[in-house]
Design an enzyme around this catalytic site. Structure first.
Site, PDB file in Angstrom:
ATOM      1  N   CYS A 130       0.809  -1.228   0.000  1.00 50.00           N
ATOM      2  CA  CYS A 130       0.000   0.000   0.000  1.00 50.00           C
ATOM      3  C   CYS A 130       0.841   1.276   0.000  1.00 50.00           C
ATOM      4  O   CYS A 130       0.530   2.238  -0.717  1.00 50.00           O
ATOM      5  CB  CYS A 130      -0.939  -0.012   1.206  1.00 50.00           C
ATOM      6  SG  CYS A 130      -0.130  -0.532   2.720  1.00 50.00           S
ATOM      7  N   HIS A 243      -2.980   6.300   4.622  1.00 48.92           N
ATOM      8  CA  HIS A 243      -1.541   6.487   4.848  1.00 48.92           C
ATOM      9  C   HIS A 243      -1.112   7.865   4.329  1.00 48.92           C
ATOM     10  O   HIS A 243      -1.649   8.351   3.329  1.00 48.92           O
ATOM     11  CB  HIS A 243      -0.734   5.461   4.057  1.00 48.92           C
ATOM     12  CG  HIS A 243      -0.789   4.057   4.590  1.00 48.92           C
ATOM     13  ND1 HIS A 243      -1.474   3.697   5.716  1.00 48.92           N
ATOM     14  CD2 HIS A 243      -0.195   2.921   4.123  1.00 48.92           C
ATOM     15  CE1 HIS A 243      -1.321   2.387   5.922  1.00 48.92           C
ATOM     16  NE2 HIS A 243      -0.546   1.896   4.967  1.00 48.92           N
TER      17      HIS A 243
END
Ligand code: A2P
Length: 338
Positions: A130, A243
Site C-alpha cells: 500500500c 496512509h
C-alpha cells in the site's frame, strides 16, 4: 454481450476483502458469480452484493473450481498455501499479499503506471504494498518528465495496514483510555494511541524493516528501474485508514514546484491539494474513503540542485489495496487476459 467472470474473494471478511466487494459493485465489474471465502471463523456469515445476500464459504483447496479470477487478501501464508489449487483450477489470482511480489515471472502492477505488465502473467498478478502504491501514483508523472535519481520516503501509516484487527485495536485503545481502563496492545508492538511506532513488519539484521524494503524493491520493479536509489523509514501512526508520506525526490532534470503542480494536476489517480494560504494540504482524515492519491506541500528542496519535497495521503484500503486490485481485474477483462 461482454464476457462476465466468476470471481472469488479470498479473505472476503477482512478490511480489504470487504472493500473489494463494494468496489466490484461500485465499478460494475462484469461479475457472473461471486464467491466469498474466509476461515471457519466467518463461514456462514452473510454479506451484501448488489442488493443480494451472499453467504461466506469456508476456504478449501476445492473452492476454486469454475472460478476465473481470485482477488486474494487473506495474507501471504494463505496465498502461498492455495496458489497451486488456484492455478490448477485455471483461475487467475490477483494477490494483495507480499507472497509473490518480487518473483521474476509475477507482474507487480499499478494500473496508472505499468498496466502492460499484466500481459506477461502466468496465472499470478501481484498487487503492490500500500505505501508503495500511494507513493508511486504521483511519482510517475515526475519520473516521466524529469527522471527520478533518488527517493527518500518517510511514511505515516494507518492502523488499517494491520487489517481489521489493527483498526479495532486502535478504536478499543481509545475507548479504554476514555474509560480510564488499562490499554492493551496485541496487533501492534506498543500502544498506538497517542504514540507513533517506527516499526512495521519484521526487522532485518541491517536494521531496516521488511516494510521499508518492500517500498525500495517494489518501486524499482514497478518503474523497471533496478538501479534507482531509494531509502525508506516506515512508521505506524494512530490514524484509522489512510496512509501519508513525506517524499523527497532528486531528479536528473530540474523541475520547479509550479511545474510539478501542473504535471500532477492532470495525472490519473492524483488530486492536487496545495494551497497553504488557505490551509489546503492532504490529510489522512479526508483522504479516507476516496479513490485518488492527494498531493500537496509541493516545494523545491533548496539543499540540492534538482530536489523536490511532496506530501501525499491516500486511502490505504482503497487505492493502497482493494481498488488497485479491482483495477487490475479491469485490465484483465479489457485485454481479454482471462
Ligand atoms: P476470517 O474472517 O474468517 O478471519 P484482515 O487482513 O482484515 O485481518 O483480514 C484477513 C482475511 O483473511 C479475513 O477475511 C479472514 O477471514 C481471512 N483469513 C485469515 N486466515 C484465514 C484462513 N486460515 N483461511 C481462510 N481465510 C482466512
Amino acid at each position: 454481450m461482454a464476457k462476465e467472470y466468476n470471481v472469488a474473494i479470498m479473505g472476503a471478511t477482512g478490511a480489504v476483502g470487504e472493500v473489494m466487494l463494494s468496489i466490484l459493485e461500485e465499478r460494475k465489474f462484469p461479475v457472473k458469480n461471486l464467491k466469498l471465502l474466509a476461515s471457519e471463523r466467518s463461514a456462514g456469515k452473510k454479506m451484501k452484493y448488489n442488493g443480494r445476500e451472499l453467504t461466506v464459504e469456508l476456504l478449501t483447496p476445492d473452492s476454486f473450481k469454475g472460478v476465473d479470477i481470485v482477488l486474494a487478501s487473506a495474507g501471504a501464508s494463505i496465498s502461498k498455501q492455495y496458489v497451486k489449487n488456484i492455478i490448477d483450477a485455471r483461475a487467475l489470482i490477483i494477490d494483495n499479499s507480499s507472497a509473490f511480489r518480487m518473483d521474476d515471472d509475477v507482474p507487480l502492477v499499478v494500473p496508472e503506471i505499468n498496466p502492460e505488465d499484466c500481459r506477461r502473467n502466468k496465472g499470478i498478478i501481484a498487487n503492490p504494498n500500500c505505501t508503495t502504491i500511494i507513493a508511486l501514483v504521483p511519482l510517475k508523472p515526475i519520473h516521466d518528465a524529469a527522471r527520478i535519481k533518488r527517493l527518500i520516503v518517510s511514511s505515516y501509516q494507518a492502523a488499517s495496514g494491520a487489517g481489521a484487527k489493527g483498526m479495532a485495536e486502535l478504536e478499543q485503545q481509545a475507548r479504554d483510555w476514555a474509560a480510564g481502563k488499562p490499554i492493551k496492545a496485541e496487533k501492534f508492538a506498543y500502544q498506538l494511541l497517542f504514540n507513533v511506532i517506527p516499526h512495521i513488519d519484521v526487522f532485518y539484521e541491517d536494521g531496516y524493516t521488511k516494510e521499508e524494503m518492500k517500498v525500495v524493491n517494489e518501486t524499482r520493479k514497478i518503474f523497471h528501474e533496478p538501479g534507482m536509489r531509494i531509502t525508506a523509514t516506515t512508521v505506524r501512526v494512530p490514524v484509522l485508514r489512510a496512509h501519508s508520506e513525506s517524499i523527497n525526490i532528486e531528479t536528473e532534470k530540474k523541475l520547479t514546484a509550479n511545474e510539478v503542480r501542473e504535471l500532477l494536476a492532470g495525472a490519473p489517480g492524483v488530486t492536487v491539494e496545495d494551497d497553504f494560504h488557505n490551509k489546503k494540504y492532504p490529510m489522512p482524515l479526508f483522504a479516507s474513503g476516496k479513490d485518488n492519491c492527494f498531493v500537496g506541500r509541493i516545494r523545491e528542496d533548496f539543499s540540492i540542485d534538482n530536489g523536490l519535497n511532496i506530501w501525499v495521503a491516500g486511502d490505504q484500503i482503497r487505492k493502497g489495496a482493494a481498488l488497485n486490485a479491482v483495477q487490475i481485474a479491469e485490465i484483465v477483462a479489457k485485454e481479454g487476459l482471462k
